[in-house]
Every structure is written in C-alpha cells, then in structure tokens.
Design a protein around this motif. Structure first.
Motif, PDB file in Angstrom:
ATOM      1  N   GLY A 378      42.322 -10.183 -33.394  1.00  0.00           N
ATOM      2  CA  GLY A 378      42.718  -9.629 -32.181  1.00  0.00           C
ATOM      3  C   GLY A 378      42.094  -9.823 -30.969  1.00  0.00           C
ATOM      4  O   GLY A 378      42.152  -9.203 -30.133  1.00  0.00           O
ATOM      5  N   GLU A 379      41.091 -11.092 -31.007  1.00  0.00           N
ATOM      6  CA  GLU A 379      40.098 -11.439 -29.916  1.00  0.00           C
ATOM      7  C   GLU A 379      40.867 -12.030 -28.673  1.00  0.00           C
ATOM      8  O   GLU A 379      40.295 -12.279 -27.750  1.00  0.00           O
ATOM      9  N   THR A 380      41.772 -13.018 -29.265  1.00  0.00           N
ATOM     10  CA  THR A 380      42.685 -13.893 -28.443  1.00  0.00           C
ATOM     11  C   THR A 380      44.039 -13.853 -28.903  1.00  0.00           C
ATOM     12  O   THR A 380      44.340 -13.205 -30.231  1.00  0.00           O
ATOM     13  N   ALA A 381      44.930 -14.638 -28.442  1.00  0.00           N
ATOM     14  CA  ALA A 381      46.166 -14.679 -28.866  1.00  0.00           C
ATOM     15  C   ALA A 381      46.982 -16.120 -28.398  1.00  0.00           C
ATOM     16  O   ALA A 381      46.422 -16.548 -27.570  1.00  0.00           O
ATOM     17  N   ILE A 382      47.922 -16.169 -29.068  1.00  0.00           N
ATOM     18  CA  ILE A 382      48.704 -17.683 -28.735  1.00  0.00           C
ATOM     19  C   ILE A 382      48.899 -17.600 -27.525  1.00  0.00           C
ATOM     20  O   ILE A 382      48.855 -18.637 -26.623  1.00  0.00           O
ATOM     21  N   ASP A 383      49.544 -16.571 -26.670  1.00  0.00           N
ATOM     22  CA  ASP A 383      50.130 -16.593 -25.463  1.00  0.00           C
ATOM     23  C   ASP A 383      48.920 -16.775 -24.340  1.00  0.00           C
ATOM     24  O   ASP A 383      48.747 -17.507 -23.594  1.00  0.00           O
ATOM     25  N   THR A 384      47.749 -16.117 -24.764  1.00  0.00           N
ATOM     26  CA  THR A 384      46.744 -16.294 -24.112  1.00  0.00           C
ATOM     27  C   THR A 384      45.982 -17.603 -23.914  1.00  0.00           C
ATOM     28  O   THR A 384      45.754 -18.125 -22.920  1.00  0.00           O
ATOM     29  N   LEU A 385      45.998 -18.153 -25.136  1.00  0.00           N
ATOM     30  CA  LEU A 385      45.451 -19.716 -25.202  1.00  0.00           C
ATOM     31  C   LEU A 385      46.341 -20.657 -24.517  1.00  0.00           C
ATOM     32  O   LEU A 385      45.670 -21.352 -23.807  1.00  0.00           O
ATOM     33  N   LEU A 386      47.750 -20.398 -24.474  1.00  0.00           N
ATOM     34  CA  LEU A 386      48.626 -21.244 -23.948  1.00  0.00           C
ATOM     35  C   LEU A 386      48.612 -21.162 -22.436  1.00  0.00           C
ATOM     36  O   LEU A 386      48.400 -22.246 -21.726  1.00  0.00           O
ATOM     37  N   THR A 387      48.089 -20.143 -21.893  1.00  0.00           N
ATOM     38  CA  THR A 387      47.959 -19.627 -20.484  1.00  0.00           C
ATOM     39  C   THR A 387      46.505 -20.599 -19.953  1.00  0.00           C
ATOM     40  O   THR A 387      46.571 -21.127 -19.211  1.00  0.00           O
ATOM     41  N   LEU A 388      45.748 -20.279 -20.833  1.00  0.00           N
ATOM     42  CA  LEU A 388      44.458 -20.945 -20.609  1.00  0.00           C
ATOM     43  C   LEU A 388      44.550 -22.440 -20.508  1.00  0.00           C
ATOM     44  O   LEU A 388      43.810 -23.318 -19.598  1.00  0.00           O
ATOM     45  N   ALA A 389      45.353 -22.990 -21.584  1.00  0.00           N
ATOM     46  CA  ALA A 389      45.394 -24.422 -21.695  1.00  0.00           C
ATOM     47  C   ALA A 389      46.068 -25.014 -20.599  1.00  0.00           C
ATOM     48  O   ALA A 389      45.839 -26.095 -20.062  1.00  0.00           O
ATOM     49  N   GLY A 390      47.237 -24.166 -20.106  1.00  0.00           N
ATOM     50  CA  GLY A 390      48.079 -24.527 -18.964  1.00  0.00           C
ATOM     51  C   GLY A 390      47.273 -24.496 -17.528  1.00  0.00           C
ATOM     52  O   GLY A 390      47.339 -25.592 -16.879  1.00  0.00           O
ATOM     53  N   VAL A 391      46.358 -23.625 -17.382  1.00  0.00           N
ATOM     54  CA  VAL A 391      45.383 -23.848 -16.212  1.00  0.00           C
ATOM     55  C   VAL A 391      44.597 -24.871 -16.181  1.00  0.00           C
ATOM     56  O   VAL A 391      44.369 -25.516 -15.235  1.00  0.00           O
ATOM     57  N   ALA A 392      44.038 -25.138 -17.438  1.00  0.00           N
ATOM     58  CA  ALA A 392      43.064 -26.506 -17.360  1.00  0.00           C
ATOM     59  C   ALA A 392      43.675 -27.625 -17.090  1.00  0.00           C
ATOM     60  O   ALA A 392      43.276 -28.626 -16.507  1.00  0.00           O
ATOM     61  N   ALA A 393      44.927 -27.693 -17.677  1.00  0.00           N
ATOM     62  CA  ALA A 393      45.960 -29.013 -17.697  1.00  0.00           C
ATOM     63  C   ALA A 393      46.263 -29.195 -16.297  1.00  0.00           C
ATOM     64  O   ALA A 393      46.052 -30.463 -15.575  1.00  0.00           O
ATOM     65  N   PHE A 394      46.850 -28.063 -15.422  1.00  0.00           N
ATOM     66  CA  PHE A 394      46.884 -28.160 -13.937  1.00  0.00           C
ATOM     67  C   PHE A 394      45.644 -28.426 -13.128  1.00  0.00           C
ATOM     68  O   PHE A 394      45.663 -29.250 -12.103  1.00  0.00           O
TER      69      PHE A 394
END
Length: 411
Positions: A378-394
């Motif tokens: 419960g320290e991170t989650a799929i939605d959170t990781l995808l958001t962080l990855a999306g910001v990094a890709a942009f």
C-alpha cells in the motif's frame, strides 16, 4: 512600450503568416453519428492539421493536444523559421526562461491555428517545468486563457501543485482539462479539490500495464475504470452540483469505441478513428451499466496488485476528498501531509532517487516487478505509477522540443 509578454506581442503577426481558413467539415459518418447518439461528445486527439482535415466531421467539437503531440508537430520543422527570426526578442530573459517562453509561443501559435481552422475548443498543455509550481501553473494558465478565452482549455497534469493550481484557475473562471488520471479515486479527488471543467481516464495505458506486465488481458480494466469514474461524477453532479465532465483518453484501438459509448467525451487519436471509420458503423448503446469482465493471467493475485483501487474509492478517501471541496489545503506540501496523516500514502508517495530513475527509465508503462512489493504494502499503486510515468514521458517530449529550440537559437 508594451507591457505584454513577448509571445503575446508577436502572436497576431505570426498567426497571419499561415493561410488557415475555416475548414468545412467532411460529411457525417455513421460511426461518428452512432457514437454521438449515445450521449458522448467526440474530440480528436491530435495536433496534426493534415490528419484533422481528413477526419473532421460535424460531430467533432474539440481537439486535444499535449506536450507529446505538440513536439511531433514542432519536429516537422514547420516553425523553425519563426523560432530563428524571433529568437532575439527573448535575449534579455535568463536561458531556461527563454526556452519556456518560446515553447509557450509555439504552443499558443499552433493551438490558434487549430482554432482558426476548426473552431471549437482546443486543449493546450502547460510546459512541464511548472508541473510542481502552483504559481507557474496559474501564470501560464491565465496567459493561455487570455489569448483565446472562448477556445482554449488549459491542460494541467495530476500532481499536488497541479490540483491547487487548477483550483486557482477554476476560481478565476478559467476552464481546465485536468489530465494524467487513471482511477476513480484520482478523478474524485481532482473533481472535488480542483473543480476542473474536465478530468480524464487514460484507459489505454491501464490495459497496457496489465498486458505488458503479464498480469492480464488489455481489454477490460481500462473500460471498467472509465465507466465507474463516469458513475462517480454523475453522483457528484447530483449530490453536490459539480460540473466536471469525464474524458476517455488514451484510446488505443478502434474496437474500444463502442465500449466507451455513453461517456461524456471520447478524445480519439487519428489512427484509431481512421480504422474505426472503415470497420464500424453502429448503432451503439450507452455502456455505463455494463459489467466489464477482466481476464487475469494464471497465478495473479488481485489482492497483491490491488487492481481494485482503479475503480473503488475507500470511505476514508471519500470523506476526505469531500472535505477538500470546501476546505482546500493551502499548499502542495500541506495536501501531501494531510493525505499521509489520514493513512492515504499511495497517491503521492515519497520516492527515493533510485525509484525516480525507475519511473523515467520505464517509459509510459512502468515495470510491475520493480514496484510489486510497494504496491502490495500500500505504499504506491498502479494509478499513481501511471501518473508519474505519464509526467515523465511528457517531460521527455517537452525536453525534445526545448532541445530543438536551443539548437535553432544557439543557446
């Protein structure tokens, strides 16, 4: 001497260099008509003018762009001459500020061209340098809005500062398209705290996360998340008179279009729409009450990957998010601290330097094996990781645009 920033001073002259006359829409197509008849608004998810010319029909009411899509257009070289000719106007600014201002100019110029040709709304995304800067979000959001107040939607990405910056823009009467969301709970948080005109579910990347990480089939989880989010927003509209609408984004395949019928908005990439026009006609029905079946790979424990966080919102989250509607945090740090104090540690986790490198290295779809233990705890989650990855890709694509500008102006 003009008090306007340099981009706003020269935009009127630059836009007139392009012969962008109002384009007559192509004849209505059965697919577009069938989707719209289910109650969905249809947008095009591209900045490619040639593609839009071929695909625009009377059913299309808006165009969405982002850092990646704008970079694709700039890399074609269509604005190189403008960059070179006007670079000297920005010489008094610090080096990185010069680049951000020129990038702002290109973004606004391209979006204005889209408005001239097609009318309607155009979503313009902020430079990634301001992702974690509330004042920067408000500053550039307000400037975009002032350029085309009836046509520009300001795209703000999911982050603590993004939520607070979008809230301030809303309070100024500026419509926001709040982006890079991947779950019902993220959308609920954004709708109640930021109060944007639109939120998103990037459904295709949810399916890709499942498939690329050998967790299950791509079809199902993204669609389920979209429709559960739509139900959540309907409830918020009914109970609290919120006006936020949902965009189904990151559509990867034309076969997904019928499954998204009934969603407030579908923003459709050119390639997907082209294939759909050839192979789909309708009629379709709203799918909001459909129970999408999810197929998992053998041995995958849903309790370990905590996939249900994509479409379920805990009672604690519901209570806290509703409190944010009337009592918003005063800073990004305060927002993160409140969430953590309430035991919600996986929406804005504290990443180590190595974990930040993992996010950048993985691209748009994080590698699940790197995060499995943190997700299960419960320290991170799929939605959170995808958001962080999306910001990094942009951020990566924004950097590519910035680097082209630097080479052209020899900074």
């Amino acid at each position: 001497m003009s008090t306007q920033p340099i981009p706003e001073q020269i935009l009127p002259e630059l836009i007139n260099r392009f012969d962008d006359q109002k384009v007559n829409a192509n004849p209505s197509q059965p697919l577009m008509k069938a989707c719209k008849e289910t109650g969905s608004e249809l947008w095009l998810d591209t900045g490619d003018i040639e593609a839009i010319d071929q695909l625009i029909t009377p059913e299309v009411s808006a165009v969405t762009t982002n850092n990646t899509l704008l970079n694709k257009e700039v890399q074609k070289g269509i604005y190189d001459k403008i960059i070179k000719e006007n670079a000297g106007r920005f010489d008094e600014l610090p080096p990185q500020k010069r680049i951000v201002e020129i990038a702002f100019l290109l973004n606004a110029l391209h979006a204005l061209r889209l408005v001239r040709r097609y009318g309607g709304m155009v979503s313009v995304e902020l430079h990634t340098d301001v992702t974690h800067d509330v004042d920067g979000i408000v500053h550039y959001g307000q400037r975009f809005h002032n350029i085309a107040p009836k046509n520009f939607l300001i795209k703000v990405p999911m982050s603590p500062s993004g939520l607070l910056g979008a809230r301030k823009l809303h309070e100024m009467g500026i419509p926001v398209n709040f982006t890079l969301l991947f779950s019902v709970r993220q959308n609920m948080l954004a709708s109640l705290l930021a109060k944007p005109a639109y939120t998103n579910v990037f459904m295709g990347r949810i399916g890709a996360y499942m498939k690329d990480n050998h967790l299950g089939e791509a079809s199902g989880p993204g669609e389920k998340t979209v429709h559960h989010t739509q139900k959540c927003l309907h409830t918020l509209r009914h109970d609290l008179s919120l006006k936020t609408k949902l965009i189904a984004a990151s559509i990867r395949d034309y076969t997904q279009l019928p499954a998204l019928c009934g969603i407030d908005v579908m923003t459709i990439p050119a390639k997907v729409l082209s294939e759909g026009l050839e192979k789909l006609t309708g009629p379709f029905t709203p799918m909001t009450d459909h129970d999408f079946h999810i197929v998992y790979e053998p041995g995958v424990a849903t309790s370990e990957i905590q996939i249900d966080k994509l479409w379920n919102v805990s009672e604690n989250e519901k209570r806290l998010f509703r409190e944010f509607r009337t009592h918003p945090p005063q800073s990004a740090w305060e927002l993160v601290d409140i969430l953590r104090e309430e035991g919600i540690t996986d929406i804005f986790p504290h990443l180590t330097p190595i974990e930040e490198l993992f996010i950048t290295d993985d691209g748009k779809i994080p590698r699940h094996d790197r995060w499995a233990s943190l997700i299960s705890r419960g320290e991170t989650a799929i939605d959170t990781l995808l958001t962080l990855a999306g910001v990094a890709a942009f951020t990566k694509d924004q950097k590519a645009l910035d680097e082209r500008v630097k080479k052209l102006v020899s900074y």
